[in-house]
Design a protein around this motif. Sequence first.
Motif, PDB file in Angstrom:
ATOM      1  N   ALA A  43     -10.768   4.654  15.867  1.00  0.00           N
ATOM      2  CA  ALA A  43      -9.992   3.444  15.551  1.00  0.00           C
ATOM      3  C   ALA A  43     -10.545   2.754  14.306  1.00  0.00           C
ATOM      4  N   ALA A  44     -11.871   2.675  14.183  1.00  0.00           N
ATOM      5  CA  ALA A  44     -12.480   2.036  13.009  1.00  0.00           C
ATOM      6  C   ALA A  44     -12.195   2.846  11.740  1.00  0.00           C
ATOM      7  N   SER A  45     -12.270   4.157  11.850  1.00  0.00           N
ATOM      8  CA  SER A  45     -11.990   5.010  10.687  1.00  0.00           C
ATOM      9  C   SER A  45     -10.530   4.915  10.273  1.00  0.00           C
ATOM     10  N   LEU A  46      -9.642   4.861  11.241  1.00  0.00           N
ATOM     11  CA  LEU A  46      -8.221   4.725  10.929  1.00  0.00           C
ATOM     12  C   LEU A  46      -7.914   3.372  10.300  1.00  0.00           C
ATOM     13  N   ALA A  47      -8.613   2.337  10.739  1.00  0.00           N
ATOM     14  CA  ALA A  47      -8.415   1.012  10.137  1.00  0.00           C
ATOM     15  C   ALA A  47      -8.816   1.028   8.661  1.00  0.00           C
ATOM     16  N   LEU A  48      -9.877   1.751   8.339  1.00  0.00           N
ATOM     17  CA  LEU A  48     -10.269   1.882   6.931  1.00  0.00           C
ATOM     18  C   LEU A  48      -9.235   2.689   6.154  1.00  0.00           C
ATOM     19  N   ALA A  49      -8.748   3.764   6.745  1.00  0.00           N
ATOM     20  CA  ALA A  49      -7.714   4.575   6.088  1.00  0.00           C
ATOM     21  C   ALA A  49      -6.454   3.755   5.866  1.00  0.00           C
ATOM     22  N   GLU A  50      -6.119   2.914   6.831  1.00  0.00           N
ATOM     23  CA  GLU A  50      -4.937   2.049   6.729  1.00  0.00           C
ATOM     24  C   GLU A  50      -5.006   1.183   5.467  1.00  0.00           C
ATOM     25  N   LYS A  51      -6.206   0.705   5.155  1.00  0.00           N
ATOM     26  CA  LYS A  51      -6.380  -0.149   3.970  1.00  0.00           C
ATOM     27  C   LYS A  51      -6.110   0.610   2.672  1.00  0.00           C
ATOM     28  N   SER A  52      -6.276   1.926   2.707  1.00  0.00           N
ATOM     29  CA  SER A  52      -6.075   2.711   1.485  1.00  0.00           C
ATOM     30  C   SER A  52      -4.623   3.155   1.295  1.00  0.00           C
ATOM     31  N   ILE A  53      -3.781   2.897   2.275  1.00  0.00           N
ATOM     32  CA  ILE A  53      -2.374   3.290   2.171  1.00  0.00           C
ATOM     33  C   ILE A  53      -1.675   2.339   1.205  1.00  0.00           C
ATOM     34  N   PRO A  54      -1.023   2.901   0.193  1.00  0.00           N
ATOM     35  CA  PRO A  54      -0.389   2.031  -0.801  1.00  0.00           C
ATOM     36  C   PRO A  54       0.788   1.246  -0.221  1.00  0.00           C
ATOM     37  N   ALA A  55       1.038   0.094  -0.799  1.00  0.00           N
ATOM     38  CA  ALA A  55       2.221  -0.673  -0.408  1.00  0.00           C
ATOM     39  C   ALA A  55       3.449   0.149  -0.756  1.00  0.00           C
ATOM     40  N   GLY A  56       4.427   0.108   0.105  1.00  0.00           N
ATOM     41  CA  GLY A  56       5.636   0.884  -0.160  1.00  0.00           C
ATOM     42  C   GLY A  56       6.733   0.493   0.799  1.00  0.00           C
ATOM     43  N   PRO A  57       7.866   1.159   0.673  1.00  0.00           N
ATOM     44  CA  PRO A  57       9.013   0.802   1.491  1.00  0.00           C
ATOM     45  C   PRO A  57       8.860   1.196   2.960  1.00  0.00           C
ATOM     46  N   GLY A  58       7.938   2.128   3.252  1.00  0.00           N
ATOM     47  CA  GLY A  58       7.752   2.587   4.616  1.00  0.00           C
ATOM     48  C   GLY A  58       8.943   3.380   5.096  1.00  0.00           C
ATOM     49  N   PRO A  59       8.958   3.901   6.245  1.00  0.00           N
ATOM     50  CA  PRO A  59       7.858   3.847   7.199  1.00  0.00           C
ATOM     51  C   PRO A  59       6.783   4.899   6.933  1.00  0.00           C
ATOM     52  N   PHE A  60       6.985   5.738   5.921  1.00  0.00           N
ATOM     53  CA  PHE A  60       6.048   6.826   5.689  1.00  0.00           C
ATOM     54  C   PHE A  60       4.805   6.333   4.949  1.00  0.00           C
ATOM     55  N   LEU A  61       3.743   7.137   4.979  1.00  0.00           N
ATOM     56  CA  LEU A  61       2.463   6.713   4.431  1.00  0.00           C
ATOM     57  C   LEU A  61       2.510   6.502   2.918  1.00  0.00           C
ATOM     58  N   VAL A  62       3.203   7.374   2.205  1.00  0.00           N
ATOM     59  CA  VAL A  62       3.287   7.274   0.737  1.00  0.00           C
ATOM     60  C   VAL A  62       4.743   7.502   0.343  1.00  0.00           C
ATOM     61  N   GLY A  63       5.363   6.496  -0.212  1.00  0.00           N
ATOM     62  CA  GLY A  63       6.735   6.648  -0.669  1.00  0.00           C
ATOM     63  C   GLY A  63       7.759   6.418   0.430  1.00  0.00           C
ATOM     64  N   SER A  64       8.998   6.763   0.114  1.00  0.00           N
ATOM     65  CA  SER A  64      10.107   6.465   1.022  1.00  0.00           C
ATOM     66  C   SER A  64      10.569   7.668   1.834  1.00  0.00           C
ATOM     67  N   LYS A  65       9.897   8.817   1.658  1.00  0.00           N
ATOM     68  CA  LYS A  65      10.270   9.981   2.456  1.00  0.00           C
ATOM     69  C   LYS A  65       9.009  10.679   2.952  1.00  0.00           C
ATOM     70  N   VAL A  66       9.188  11.510   3.925  1.00  0.00           N
ATOM     71  CA  VAL A  66       8.054  12.188   4.548  1.00  0.00           C
ATOM     72  C   VAL A  66       7.290  13.003   3.506  1.00  0.00           C
ATOM     73  N   SER A  67       5.954  12.971   3.624  1.00  0.00           N
ATOM     74  CA  SER A  67       5.097  13.738   2.721  1.00  0.00           C
ATOM     75  C   SER A  67       4.134  14.588   3.551  1.00  0.00           C
ATOM     76  N   TYR A  68       3.394  15.403   2.844  1.00  0.00           N
ATOM     77  CA  TYR A  68       2.381  16.228   3.495  1.00  0.00           C
ATOM     78  C   TYR A  68       1.371  15.348   4.248  1.00  0.00           C
ATOM     79  N   ALA A  69       1.046  14.197   3.707  1.00  0.00           N
ATOM     80  CA  ALA A  69       0.101  13.289   4.369  1.00  0.00           C
ATOM     81  C   ALA A  69       0.631  12.860   5.742  1.00  0.00           C
ATOM     82  N   ASP A  70       1.916  12.570   5.821  1.00  0.00           N
ATOM     83  CA  ASP A  70       2.506  12.184   7.107  1.00  0.00           C
ATOM     84  C   ASP A  70       2.363  13.311   8.129  1.00  0.00           C
ATOM     85  N   LEU A  71       2.638  14.523   7.690  1.00  0.00           N
ATOM     86  CA  LEU A  71       2.550  15.669   8.600  1.00  0.00           C
ATOM     87  C   LEU A  71       1.115  15.943   9.026  1.00  0.00           C
ATOM     88  N   VAL A  72       0.178  15.816   8.101  1.00  0.00           N
ATOM     89  CA  VAL A  72      -1.233  16.040   8.436  1.00  0.00           C
ATOM     90  C   VAL A  72      -1.710  14.987   9.435  1.00  0.00           C
TER      91      VAL A  72
END
Length: 125
Positions: A43-72
């Motif tokens: 949970a602590a590691s994920l909270a740190l990772a959450e901080k590195s996620i860029p601002a965006g339209p969501g809901p995906f981690l990077v950008g407006s469509k699914v990426s490799y990061a989402d699948l991983v």
Amino acid sequence: AAQIDQLCETIIDFKAAYNKAKGASDAAEKEAAVNKYFAEDLAASLALAEKSIPAGPGPFLVGSKVSYADLVFYMFLASPGGFHDNAEGAKAAFQGCPKIKAAMEAVDKIPELKEWIATRKETMF
């Protein structure tokens, strides 16, 4: 692309931490380490990772469509038969991370992925 790569690289670190916890030779020590991993470390590691996620339209981690990061992230945290042998512990760990949680929920709704998961052969990979 660099943001996707950075997020995927964090999963390598998370896997190493989990394998270290599981690698304890004493059964009681192993149980305590694995329980701590799910209750605190992940949970602590994920909270740190959450901080590195860029601002965006969501809901995906990077950008407006699914990426490799989402699948991983999905295969690591939320996929049926995914990386963890304690799927509920993994899912509980990202509940406090709204961006990761939204991405996991969005990926879980992808029909093609659901079909692939339902029909894939069981392997160690």
